[in-house]
Design a protein around this motif. Structure first.
Motif, PDB file in Angstrom:
ATOM      1  N   CYS A  65       0.707  -1.323   0.124  1.00 66.31           N
ATOM      2  CA  CYS A  65      -0.123  -0.284   0.316  1.00 66.31           C
ATOM      3  C   CYS A  65       0.585   1.331   0.025  1.00 66.31           C
ATOM      4  CB  CYS A  65      -0.957   0.478   1.349  1.00 66.31           C
ATOM      5  SG  CYS A  65      -2.211   1.552   1.415  1.00 66.31           S
ATOM      6  N   GLU A  67       0.427   4.336   1.379  1.00 65.76           N
ATOM      7  CA  GLU A  67       0.000   5.265   2.834  1.00 65.76           C
ATOM      8  C   GLU A  67       0.937   4.762   3.858  1.00 65.76           C
ATOM      9  OE1 GLU A  67      -2.918   7.926   1.680  1.00 65.76           O
ATOM     10  OE2 GLU A  67      -2.023   6.824   0.056  1.00 65.76           O
ATOM     11  N   CYS A  69       1.151   4.607   7.280  1.00 65.02           N
ATOM     12  CA  CYS A  69      -0.223   4.242   8.336  1.00 65.02           C
ATOM     13  C   CYS A  69       0.814   4.006   8.669  1.00 65.02           C
ATOM     14  CB  CYS A  69      -1.511   3.794   8.173  1.00 65.02           C
ATOM     15  SG  CYS A  69      -2.804   4.447   7.279  1.00 65.02           S
ATOM     16  N   PHE A  71       1.183   2.075  11.473  1.00 62.16           N
ATOM     17  CA  PHE A  71       0.287   0.799  12.791  1.00 62.16           C
ATOM     18  C   PHE A  71       0.985  -0.416  11.751  1.00 62.16           C
ATOM     19  CE2 PHE A  71      -3.014   3.102  11.156  1.00 62.16           C
ATOM     20  CZ  PHE A  71      -4.077   2.133  10.352  1.00 62.16           C
ATOM     21  N   CYS A  72       1.290  -0.524  10.064  1.00 64.73           N
ATOM     22  CA  CYS A  72       0.072  -0.752   9.007  1.00 64.73           C
ATOM     23  C   CYS A  72       1.892  -1.938   9.108  1.00 64.73           C
ATOM     24  CB  CYS A  72      -0.466  -0.869   8.524  1.00 64.73           C
ATOM     25  SG  CYS A  72      -1.126  -1.155   7.251  1.00 64.73           S
ATOM     26  N   GLN A  74       1.212  -3.249   6.044  1.00 65.46           N
ATOM     27  CA  GLN A  74       1.017  -3.180   5.023  1.00 65.46           C
ATOM     28  C   GLN A  74       1.704  -2.333   4.151  1.00 65.46           C
ATOM     29  OE1 GLN A  74      -2.948  -6.176   3.057  1.00 65.46           O
ATOM     30  NE2 GLN A  74      -3.598  -5.207   5.332  1.00 65.46           N
ATOM     31  N   SER A  75       1.981  -1.573   4.635  1.00 65.23           N
ATOM     32  CA  SER A  75       2.628  -0.295   3.670  1.00 65.23           C
ATOM     33  C   SER A  75       3.695  -0.291   3.550  1.00 65.23           C
ATOM     34  CB  SER A  75       2.792   1.177   4.899  1.00 65.23           C
ATOM     35  OG  SER A  75       3.034   2.231   3.896  1.00 65.23           O
ATOM     36  N   ALA A 113      -6.386  -3.445   0.592  1.00 64.51           N
ATOM     37  CA  ALA A 113      -4.518  -2.430   1.173  1.00 64.51           C
ATOM     38  C   ALA A 113      -4.336  -1.426   0.109  1.00 64.51           C
ATOM     39  CB  ALA A 113      -3.739  -3.541   1.579  1.00 64.51           C
ATOM     40  N   GLU A 114      -4.970  -0.501   0.334  1.00 63.74           N
ATOM     41  CA  GLU A 114      -5.023   0.753  -0.752  1.00 63.74           C
ATOM     42  C   GLU A 114      -5.358   1.215  -0.489  1.00 63.74           C
ATOM     43  OE1 GLU A 114      -4.221   0.780  -3.458  1.00 63.74           O
ATOM     44  OE2 GLU A 114      -4.111  -1.120  -4.926  1.00 63.74           O
ATOM     45  N   ARG A 190     -10.385  11.271   5.482  1.00 69.09           N
ATOM     46  CA  ARG A 190     -11.218   9.463   6.065  1.00 69.09           C
ATOM     47  C   ARG A 190     -12.401   9.873   6.005  1.00 69.09           C
ATOM     48  NH1 ARG A 190      -8.887   4.867   8.270  1.00 69.09           N
ATOM     49  NH2 ARG A 190      -6.834   5.065   6.642  1.00 69.09           N
TER      50      ARG A 190
HETATM   51  S1  SF4 Z   1      -3.458  -1.179   3.812  1.00 67.63           S
HETATM   52 FE1  SF4 Z   1      -4.870   0.864   4.860  1.00 67.63          FE
HETATM   53  S2  SF4 Z   1      -3.899   1.004   7.075  1.00 67.63           S
HETATM   54 FE2  SF4 Z   1      -2.539  -0.373   5.684  1.00 67.63          FE
HETATM   55  S3  SF4 Z   1      -1.037   2.000   4.965  1.00 67.63           S
HETATM   56 FE3  SF4 Z   1      -2.489   1.441   3.514  1.00 67.63          FE
HETATM   57  S4  SF4 Z   1      -4.611   2.837   4.331  1.00 67.63           S
HETATM   58 FE4  SF4 Z   1      -3.154   2.495   6.034  1.00 67.63          FE
END
Ligand code: SF4
Length: 333
Positions: A65, A67, A69, A71-72, A74-75, A113-114, A190
């Protein structure tokens, strides 16, 4: 410190159908936690009964992803060990929905995850999402839900037409703390996505993550924002720090802080589903049931996006052990 008399006064107000003001909500955050928790349990019982609403999710498109974030896992900004794959085939999504139904979930969320599912850039992927929603509607008894990031009005309308009536988009944290968590989009982005889903007629699930360095006042601020946005169900995640993310070294918040946070959410949103979600096993271990007796009445069951959850049987036992039962609290749409 605010004394217990104030908690009793606020409890009576909430039980009588009154609305705790913003100022009163902040004062409750300064009251004895045990009294707030006990009162929140009473508010939940009186307003919502003993049902626990359950949902489950599938990570339909994982990793990479754009973004950031914090905590994530998947970034793409962070070096984590998360799986990376494109949107699953609708058949695979359908199988996951059937498993969730068999496990007793009332709702099933397709999560990508986007920054946002994007019909213009990835029309085939969007088509697969629509097909997944239609097939869940037609071939299972579980209610489809989806977390597709920032969506346009046109996309929202097509999703509703395909049968999607529930949408998830978390606000993650308080407006004043948001920049500590994400820099690639802002809090208003958001909120706009939530409003687009609401305007298209979807019920919205939007919540937070506790334990990202915020304090109790930030948690109250986030709850007040959710109340203003008028979301239908509120997932409360607790950070499970993932190696490789900027939050990997964050120390856990205490069980008392989690109980207090959930109880304050019940005071602020007395008639919403407040759902204990990601991170509950790691942060609460054998004290998860206490959160259900602190005002929560929902549970995300099964696995999370990038971490494993506990077995459905153990959840059922835990729910029963606190005198509650699985129930479709939100109801079918
Ligand atoms: S998957 Fe969602 S929470 Fe994770 S970085 Fe991307 S937008 Fe943020």
């Amino acid at each position: 410190m605010v004394d217990e008399t104030f908690v009793t006064e606020m409890n009576e107000k909430a039980l009588g159908g009154g609305r705790v003001s913003d100022e009163e909500a902040y004062r409750l955050a300064d009251a004895p936690v045990e009294a707030v928790v006990e009162a929140a349990d009473e508010i939940r019982e009186r307003n919502m009964g003993d049902g626990v609403d359950t949902c489950s999710i599938v990570n339909a498109k994982s990793g990479g992803c754009a973004e950031d974030c914090g905590f994530c896992a998947q970034s793409a900004h962070f070096d984590t060990e998360v799986d990376r794959y494109g949107y699953l085939e609708p058949d695979e999504i359908l199988d996951a929905a059937k498993r969730a139904e068999a496990d007793g979930a009332n709702r099933f969320g397709i999560v990508v995850a986007e920054r946002g599912i994007n019909k213009e850039k990835r029309p085939e992927e969007f088509e697969k999402v629509l097909e997944s929603v239609r097939r869940i509607r037609d071939e299972t008894g579980i209610e489809p839900d989806a977390s597709l990031g920032l969506i346009t009005e046109e996309e929202a309308e097509e999703l509703v037409e395909a049968g999607l009536k529930h949408f998830n988009h978390n606000i993650e944290t308080a407006p004043s703390f948001f920049d500590n968590v994400v820099t690639t989009h802002d809090f208003e982005d958001r909120v706009r996505a939530i409003e687009v889903a609401q305007d298209a007629g979807m019920r919205v699930c939007a919540g937070v993550i506790f334990g990202m360095g915020e304090d109790t006042e930030h948690r109250v601020e986030a709850a007040l924002a959710l109340r203003d946005i008028d979301v239908d169900t509120v997932p409360v995640n607790v950070l499970n720090p993932v190696p490789g993310t900027p939050f990997e070294d964050y120390s856990k918040i205490t069980v008392e802080e989690i109980l207090q946070g959930v109880a304050l959410y019940r005071f602020i949103m007395p008639e919403k589903v407040i759902r204990l979600t990601g991170g509950r096993e790691k942060n609460l271990k054998d004290r998860q049931g206490e959160v259900l007796r602190a005002g929560a009445n929902g549970l995300l069951i099964g696995d999370y996006l990038t971490t494993e959850g506990q077995e459905a049987d153990r959840d059922e036992e835990m729910i029963e052990s606190v005198g509650m039962e699985i129930q479709d609290v939100e109801g079918k749409t």
